[in-house]
Design a protein around this motif. Sequence first.
Motif, mmCIF file in Angstrom:
data_model
loop_
_atom_site.group_PDB
_atom_site.id
_atom_site.type_symbol
_atom_site.label_atom_id
_atom_site.label_comp_id
_atom_site.label_asym_id
_atom_site.label_seq_id
_atom_site.Cartn_x
_atom_site.Cartn_y
_atom_site.Cartn_z
ATOM 1 N N THR A 120 0.898 -1.183 -0.043
ATOM 2 C CA THR A 120 0.057 0.035 0.057
ATOM 3 C C THR A 120 0.771 1.125 -0.041
ATOM 4 O OG1 THR A 120 -1.522 -1.112 1.252
ATOM 5 C CG2 THR A 120 -1.832 1.260 1.403
ATOM 6 N N LEU A 121 1.797 1.202 0.517
ATOM 7 C CA LEU A 121 2.828 2.333 0.804
ATOM 8 C C LEU A 121 3.547 2.485 -0.541
ATOM 9 C CD1 LEU A 121 4.231 1.722 4.331
ATOM 10 C CD2 LEU A 121 2.332 3.448 3.615
ATOM 11 N N ARG A 122 4.056 1.225 -1.046
ATOM 12 C CA ARG A 122 4.824 1.621 -2.067
ATOM 13 C C ARG A 122 4.222 1.736 -3.461
ATOM 14 N NH1 ARG A 122 7.711 -3.302 -0.077
ATOM 15 N NH2 ARG A 122 9.941 -2.833 0.654
ATOM 16 N N ALA A 123 2.768 1.449 -3.554
ATOM 17 C CA ALA A 123 2.004 1.806 -4.657
ATOM 18 C C ALA A 123 2.355 3.215 -5.118
ATOM 19 C CB ALA A 123 0.566 1.260 -4.394
ATOM 20 N N ALA A 124 2.406 3.429 -6.463
ATOM 21 C CA ALA A 124 2.886 4.762 -6.843
ATOM 22 C C ALA A 124 1.416 5.681 -7.391
ATOM 23 C CB ALA A 124 3.853 4.890 -7.817
ATOM 24 N N THR A 125 0.550 4.658 -7.931
ATOM 25 C CA THR A 125 -0.708 5.456 -8.757
ATOM 26 C C THR A 125 -1.867 5.087 -7.740
ATOM 27 O OG1 THR A 125 -1.305 3.118 -9.840
ATOM 28 C CG2 THR A 125 0.139 4.974 -11.023
ATOM 29 N N ALA A 126 -2.855 5.898 -7.929
ATOM 30 C CA ALA A 126 -3.946 5.805 -7.228
ATOM 31 C C ALA A 126 -4.796 4.825 -7.423
ATOM 32 C CB ALA A 126 -4.815 7.015 -7.407
ATOM 33 N N GLU A 127 -4.552 4.064 -8.676
ATOM 34 C CA GLU A 127 -5.307 2.858 -8.745
ATOM 35 C C GLU A 127 -4.678 1.766 -8.037
ATOM 36 O OE1 GLU A 127 -6.193 0.162 -12.551
ATOM 37 O OE2 GLU A 127 -5.013 2.075 -12.944
ATOM 38 N N GLU A 128 -3.493 1.791 -8.307
ATOM 39 C CA GLU A 128 -2.576 0.652 -7.385
ATOM 40 C C GLU A 128 -2.520 0.668 -5.723
ATOM 41 O OE1 GLU A 128 0.175 -2.661 -7.487
ATOM 42 O OE2 GLU A 128 -1.092 -1.789 -9.081
ATOM 43 N N GLN A 129 -2.679 2.018 -5.661
ATOM 44 C CA GLN A 129 -2.948 1.971 -4.130
ATOM 45 C C GLN A 129 -4.321 1.751 -3.696
ATOM 46 O OE1 GLN A 129 -2.356 6.234 -3.393
ATOM 47 N NE2 GLN A 129 -0.249 6.097 -4.139
ATOM 48 N N GLU A 130 -5.363 1.627 -4.304
ATOM 49 C CA GLU A 130 -6.501 1.291 -3.983
ATOM 50 C C GLU A 130 -6.679 -0.269 -4.264
ATOM 51 O OE1 GLU A 130 -9.056 2.957 -2.759
ATOM 52 O OE2 GLU A 130 -10.070 1.487 -2.612
ATOM 53 N N LYS A 131 -6.154 -0.746 -4.902
ATOM 54 C CA LYS A 131 -5.971 -2.258 -5.268
ATOM 55 C C LYS A 131 -5.317 -2.681 -3.920
ATOM 56 C CE LYS A 131 -4.122 -4.962 -8.839
ATOM 57 N NZ LYS A 131 -3.331 -5.057 -9.882
ATOM 58 N N ILE A 225 5.445 6.480 11.368
ATOM 59 C CA ILE A 225 5.140 7.207 10.036
ATOM 60 C C ILE A 225 6.570 7.804 9.575
ATOM 61 C CG2 ILE A 225 4.486 9.491 9.654
ATOM 62 C CD1 ILE A 225 2.283 9.131 11.455
ATOM 63 N N ASN A 226 7.596 7.948 10.485
ATOM 64 C CA ASN A 226 8.823 8.020 10.072
ATOM 65 C C ASN A 226 9.753 7.262 9.490
ATOM 66 O OD1 ASN A 226 8.684 10.998 11.029
ATOM 67 N ND2 ASN A 226 9.720 10.897 12.877
ATOM 68 N N ASN A 227 9.767 6.045 10.191
ATOM 69 C CA ASN A 227 10.254 4.724 10.010
ATOM 70 C C ASN A 227 9.797 4.279 8.552
ATOM 71 O OD1 ASN A 227 12.258 4.367 11.905
ATOM 72 N ND2 ASN A 227 10.823 2.938 12.975
ATOM 73 N N VAL A 228 8.430 4.362 8.439
ATOM 74 C CA VAL A 228 7.920 3.768 7.254
ATOM 75 C C VAL A 228 8.098 4.733 5.830
ATOM 76 C CG1 VAL A 228 6.625 2.195 8.251
ATOM 77 C CG2 VAL A 228 5.537 4.074 7.341
ATOM 78 N N GLN A 229 8.552 5.923 6.119
ATOM 79 C CA GLN A 229 8.632 6.904 5.008
ATOM 80 C C GLN A 229 9.200 6.405 3.844
ATOM 81 O OE1 GLN A 229 9.888 11.011 5.963
ATOM 82 N NE2 GLN A 229 8.637 11.693 4.421
ATOM 83 N N LYS A 230 10.521 5.530 4.084
ATOM 84 C CA LYS A 230 11.171 5.139 3.059
ATOM 85 C C LYS A 230 10.854 4.239 2.070
ATOM 86 C CE LYS A 230 13.225 1.258 6.115
ATOM 87 N NZ LYS A 230 12.764 2.022 7.412
ATOM 88 N N PHE A 231 9.536 3.681 2.592
ATOM 89 C CA PHE A 231 8.502 2.891 1.560
ATOM 90 C C PHE A 231 7.785 3.550 0.620
ATOM 91 C CE2 PHE A 231 9.199 -0.097 5.272
ATOM 92 C CZ PHE A 231 9.941 -0.971 4.738
ATOM 93 N N VAL A 232 7.439 4.885 0.917
ATOM 94 C CA VAL A 232 6.368 5.316 0.313
ATOM 95 C C VAL A 232 6.900 5.749 -1.044
ATOM 96 C CG1 VAL A 232 4.804 7.423 0.339
ATOM 97 C CG2 VAL A 232 5.406 6.318 2.545
ATOM 98 N N ALA A 233 5.965 5.545 -1.997
ATOM 99 C CA ALA A 233 6.348 5.932 -3.224
ATOM 100 C C ALA A 233 6.023 7.436 -3.771
ATOM 101 C CB ALA A 233 5.300 5.013 -4.379
#
Length: 233
Positions: A120-131, A225-233
């Motif tokens: 969920t965090l890595r997904a870059a597009t809104a569509e992928e995030q929703e999936k 929140i700070n720790n997982v920021q590295k995963f956020v696309a």
Amino acid sequence: MSAATYPFAENTYTLYSYAGCPFAQRTLRALEVAKVPHEVVEIDLANKPSWYHLVNPQLKVPALRTPSGDILIESLVTSEYVAEEFPDSQLLPSSSVERAQLRLFVEIFSSQIIPNIYGTLRAATAEEQEKKKQALLQGIREVSRELERQWERSSGKGGPLWYGDRFSLAEVDTVSFVNQLVGPEHYRGFKVPDTDEFKAFHRWFNEASKRPEYKKFSQDSQTIINNVQKFVA
Ligand SMILES: N[C@@H](CCC(=O)N[C@@H](CS)C(=O)NCC(=O)O)C(=O)O
């Protein structure tokens, strides 16, 4: 220290860990519930010590060194080792059928929730995030159903934890990742609905999160929140 050695505690367990790692928290909680004396060597994952490959060639935490010098890796392996080595902890039950039921719960949780938290965090597009959010919710739905099934069995004692009042391997192996849901909530607006199909999940975690075994290693929202920021696309 020469190049061919690494730090460990004599005559006791040594856990190589990182406080923010939900996998390492499995081993920390198993040792805590089983009251196993141990020392923790905190590994800075951003700047790993040069000797760490001697402990774990995969360079991951957790790794558990036994007093006799064996090194065990992989969080599910280390928590199960603690449960087997210290049966008085009752982390695992004595019945093989009940052990199999608990392992199925951990398997469903691990395969259907954990990858989707980070997906969920890595997904870059809104569509992928929703999936990915839907897949994460589906995993939580499955886990909720498993809890309902367990509470109807005599060993489930009607809840609210897997074995009624007892904090077992079912909680040890999973609760750190419920803590991690703060990440998808913050970055992706993910929420577990307050509806009937998630009622068992909420009841279970509401109880587990009040326990000292949970609180001792849980992380506050901002740290996660700070720790997982590295995963956020
Ligand atoms: N499958 C492993 C996963 C452990 C893992 O991924 N640990 C992370 C920290 S949470 C790690 O050590 N990553 C290495 C790194 O960040 O370089 C287990 O269950 O023990």
